[in-house]
Design an enzyme around this catalytic site. Sequence first.
Site, PDB file in Angstrom:
ATOM      1  N   LYS A  53      44.804  47.509  29.277  1.00 39.46           N
ATOM      2  CA  LYS A  53      43.789  48.426  29.813  1.00 39.46           C
ATOM      3  C   LYS A  53      44.458  49.621  30.486  1.00 39.46           C
ATOM      4  O   LYS A  53      44.047  50.773  30.289  1.00 39.46           O
ATOM      5  CB  LYS A  53      42.875  47.680  30.804  1.00 39.46           C
ATOM      6  CG  LYS A  53      41.917  46.726  30.093  1.00 39.46           C
ATOM      7  CD  LYS A  53      41.197  45.771  31.030  1.00 39.46           C
ATOM      8  CE  LYS A  53      40.401  44.757  30.213  1.00 39.46           C
ATOM      9  NZ  LYS A  53      39.742  43.713  31.005  1.00 39.46           N
ATOM     10  N   GLN A  97      39.572  41.583  36.904  1.00 38.75           N
ATOM     11  CA  GLN A  97      39.864  40.777  35.716  1.00 38.75           C
ATOM     12  C   GLN A  97      39.432  39.323  35.953  1.00 38.75           C
ATOM     13  O   GLN A  97      39.806  38.716  36.947  1.00 38.75           O
ATOM     14  CB  GLN A  97      41.371  40.852  35.408  1.00 38.75           C
ATOM     15  CG  GLN A  97      41.767  40.167  34.112  1.00 38.75           C
ATOM     16  CD  GLN A  97      41.163  40.837  32.883  1.00 38.75           C
ATOM     17  OE1 GLN A  97      41.127  42.048  32.769  1.00 38.75           O
ATOM     18  NE2 GLN A  97      40.665  40.025  31.965  1.00 38.75           N
ATOM     19  N   ASP A 120      32.435  47.392  33.891  1.00 44.74           N
ATOM     20  CA  ASP A 120      32.290  46.195  33.055  1.00 44.74           C
ATOM     21  C   ASP A 120      30.808  45.881  32.805  1.00 44.74           C
ATOM     22  O   ASP A 120      30.472  45.081  31.943  1.00 44.74           O
ATOM     23  CB  ASP A 120      32.958  44.985  33.733  1.00 44.74           C
ATOM     24  CG  ASP A 120      34.344  44.699  33.163  1.00 44.74           C
ATOM     25  OD1 ASP A 120      34.623  45.134  32.032  1.00 44.74           O
ATOM     26  OD2 ASP A 120      35.138  44.028  33.864  1.00 44.74           O
TER      27      ASP A 120
END
Length: 284
Positions: A53, A97, A120
């Site tokens: 990422k 994460q 997200d």
Amino acid sequence: MTAQILDGKALAQELRAGFKERVAALAARGQKPGLAVILVGEDPASQVYVRNKVEACAAVGLHSGKWAYPADVDPAVVLAKIAELNADPRVHGILVQLPLPRQFDAAAVLEAISPEKDVDGFHAENLGALVQGNPRFIPCTPYGVMKLLEKGQVDLAGKKAVVLGRSNIVGKPMALLLINAGATVTVCHSKTRDLKFHTANADIIVAAVGKPRFVTADMIKPGAVLIDVGINRLADGKLCGDVDFDGCKAVAALITPVPGGVGPMTITMLLANTIEAAEREAGL
Ligand code: NDP
């Protein structure tokens, strides 16, 4: 019939080239989109995802920051960092994460992220907006699947779609996006009886089960569209999806490979969400 392959790697590259232009337009206004990534613990897969990422951000001109904590960190420390990042104007997107170690209440951590920076798309407010068909951020993996279906010119209106899996990050938002696009959607999970009855009637199957080669040729109808979200590591170290690619490609009309299908699209849509957040803030 041999299925046409929907190439997620190529589509990701195409989309990322367009992102560079949008980042340049923001730069001309003195803005640079920024992503903050929080990693807790030493899970090797999570470390790879976070590294990918961060590298993807740099490649399209976004700035990113990574905050890594040991697995036994006090959750209060992470929550304090999220509060700080929420208030930082250089940061347009924040992601934590997953999975988080056991001492964490993962839902509480996701809710601590400002909904305006929740790239997200996991915050309850953003999931609620998706339910209402008016999303602010679409969760990256289902968003990537929708882009792949668009690239494959799959007309979803009136089609029967089956989503295998009902997780909050893939299955459920995927089903909502397909419903919003006009498909008639069935969501299957581990309690579903006679799975084959559902899959054999489906025009489109999105597999997000986490079991290698779970969907086999005898489970699908000729001409089906197969989107494989699964990423499974085999004993020999190779990756494979939830779909038996070799068997199904002789029956399906369109199919995504693993690797090179949905995977590259997930990070691409994270970049898209971060750029969108920066554009929104800039009033573009
Ligand atoms: P989860 O483990 O959270 O969910 C798996 C789902 O599959 C559950 O809903 C489960 O049902 C269902 N399931 C399990 N067994 C069966 C069965 N026999 N029949 C039908 N359904 C079943 O996984 P995720 O949603 O997080 O991920 C799914 C897969 O996608 C994994 O391989 C993961 O690695 C991959 N993934 C890939 C991404 C990418 O970028 N390509 C991103 C995210 C995930 P129940 O709810 O009843 O337990």
